[in-house]
Scaffold this motif. Structure first.
Motif, PDB file in Angstrom:
ATOM      1  N   ILE A 173       3.942 -18.742 -32.619  1.00 49.23           N
ATOM      2  CA  ILE A 173       3.428 -18.489 -31.274  1.00 49.23           C
ATOM      3  C   ILE A 173       4.203 -17.344 -30.636  1.00 49.23           C
ATOM      4  CG2 ILE A 173       2.624 -20.846 -30.886  1.00 49.23           C
ATOM      5  CD1 ILE A 173       5.196 -21.358 -29.333  1.00 49.23           C
ATOM      6  N   GLY A 174       3.611 -16.748 -29.602  1.00 47.70           N
ATOM      7  CA  GLY A 174       4.298 -15.676 -28.911  1.00 47.70           C
ATOM      8  C   GLY A 174       3.685 -15.387 -27.555  1.00 47.70           C
ATOM      9  N   LEU A 175       4.296 -14.469 -26.847  1.00 46.14           N
ATOM     10  CA  LEU A 175       3.805 -14.003 -25.551  1.00 46.14           C
ATOM     11  C   LEU A 175       4.032 -12.505 -25.488  1.00 46.14           C
ATOM     12  CD1 LEU A 175       2.793 -14.576 -22.610  1.00 46.14           C
ATOM     13  CD2 LEU A 175       5.216 -14.736 -21.975  1.00 46.14           C
ATOM     14  N   LYS A 176       2.981 -11.744 -25.163  1.00 41.42           N
ATOM     15  CA  LYS A 176       3.113 -10.296 -25.053  1.00 41.42           C
ATOM     16  C   LYS A 176       2.709  -9.834 -23.655  1.00 41.42           C
ATOM     17  CE  LYS A 176       0.080  -9.801 -28.389  1.00 41.42           C
ATOM     18  NZ  LYS A 176      -0.897  -9.295 -29.398  1.00 41.42           N
ATOM     19  N   VAL A 177       3.354  -8.770 -23.180  1.00 37.17           N
ATOM     20  CA  VAL A 177       3.096  -8.202 -21.858  1.00 37.17           C
ATOM     21  C   VAL A 177       3.027  -6.687 -21.991  1.00 37.17           C
ATOM     22  CG1 VAL A 177       3.884  -7.978 -19.479  1.00 37.17           C
ATOM     23  CG2 VAL A 177       4.361 -10.080 -20.754  1.00 37.17           C
TER      24      VAL A 177
END
Length: 284
Positions: A173-177
């Motif tokens: 899983i991850g989070l990108k901005v």
């Protein structure tokens, strides 16, 4: 003729703009750890340093394809992970991984002003990696364990040396901005299920330590069974050394920063010039 030239120009600009907006290259920096016979279930235990190069191609605002080249060090020991377990084994290993992963964003993500700029995501793919389990002997020197055949590889009929290259299935899983038009940052945690049980050089049963000492020397025999170092007796030939019913896995956790590839400002200027010329042509 002018219309054809205008159409070809706009098409070329469109393709160039798409490439510039969809391709990213950057770096990953973080930590790594391993789960296997020497560290059964404790995640983020005895972490090592990890880093690598990331390339991402965004096919749509919802999914992308990513290629990684990752470098890491993993290590574990019975003394720290298993409470001075009588086996008393330990290892460390460098890892080099090449992987391809598909990313699926939960939200549509853009790098244009006025549109959504962040999204959590999941990923999965395939990887090939190399490793080299090592141990520090009581003389302070580090020895590669695979050539030693600590579980009788090369001595027992039908038991060959294990390969130092294997396949893995990465997922996580991850989070990108997206920051501005050219930069994207993110955080990611991924696990690699491997096809080997020898990431730590531990898998099966103890080989006859006397025979190992006779045929391959004292150092190899001592590294195969390190129980006497903590006052325990040598294990009998055939007694359990590891769990061959499960394979090892390793994990990466850290941050990414990527940069859009291409000169979008130049493309936008050309588009504006073409648009002005098109309007002037209509007035004539």
């Amino acid at each position: 003729m002018k219309k054809i030239i205008l159409f070809i120009s706009l098409l070329a600009l469109s393709i160039g703009s798409t490439f510039a907006q969809k391709s990213e290259i950057g770096a990953f920096v973080g930590t790594s750890f391993y789960i296997g016979d020497l560290s059964h279930s404790t995640i983020f235990s005895e972490c090592g340093i990890a880093g690598g190069v990331v390339y991402r191609y965004n096919f749509t605002p919802r999914w992308a394809l990513k290629a990684n080249i990752m470098f890491a060090n993993v290590h574990a020991s019975d003394a720290k992970s298993n409470g001075l377990y009588e086996r008393n084994l330990s290892f460390k290993s460098p890892i080099t991984e090449l992987s391809v992963q598909a990313e699926v964003n939960f939200l549509k993500i853009y790098n244009q002003k006025g549109y959504n700029r962040f999204s959590p995501y999941v990923f999965a793919g395939v990887a090939v990696f190399s490793f080299n389990p090592q141990a520090v002997y009581k003389d302070g020197k580090t020895y590669d364990l695979q050539p030693f055949g600590t579980e009788g590889q090369g001595l027992m009929p039908g038991k060959k040396e294990y390969a130092l290259c294997s396949f893995a299935i990465p997922f996580g899983i991850g989070l990108k901005v997206n920051i501005g038009r050219y930069v994207s940052i993110g955080a990611e945690w991924g696990v690699r299920f491997t096809c080997t049980d020898y990431l730590d050089d531990v898998s099966g049963v103890y080989y006859d330590n006397d025979d190992l000492r006779l045929q391959r020397g004292d150092i190899i025999a001592d590294l195969a069974d390190r129980s006497p170092e903590i006052g325990q007796t040598l294990h009998d030939h055939g007694s359990q050394r590891g769990n061959f019913n499960t394979t090892d896995f390793y994990s990466f956790c850290g941050g990414t920063i990527t940069f859009k590839i291409g000169n979008e400002d130049r493309i936008c200027d050309i588009k504006q010039k073409v648009s002005v010329r098109h309007k002037l042509g209509r007035k004539r």
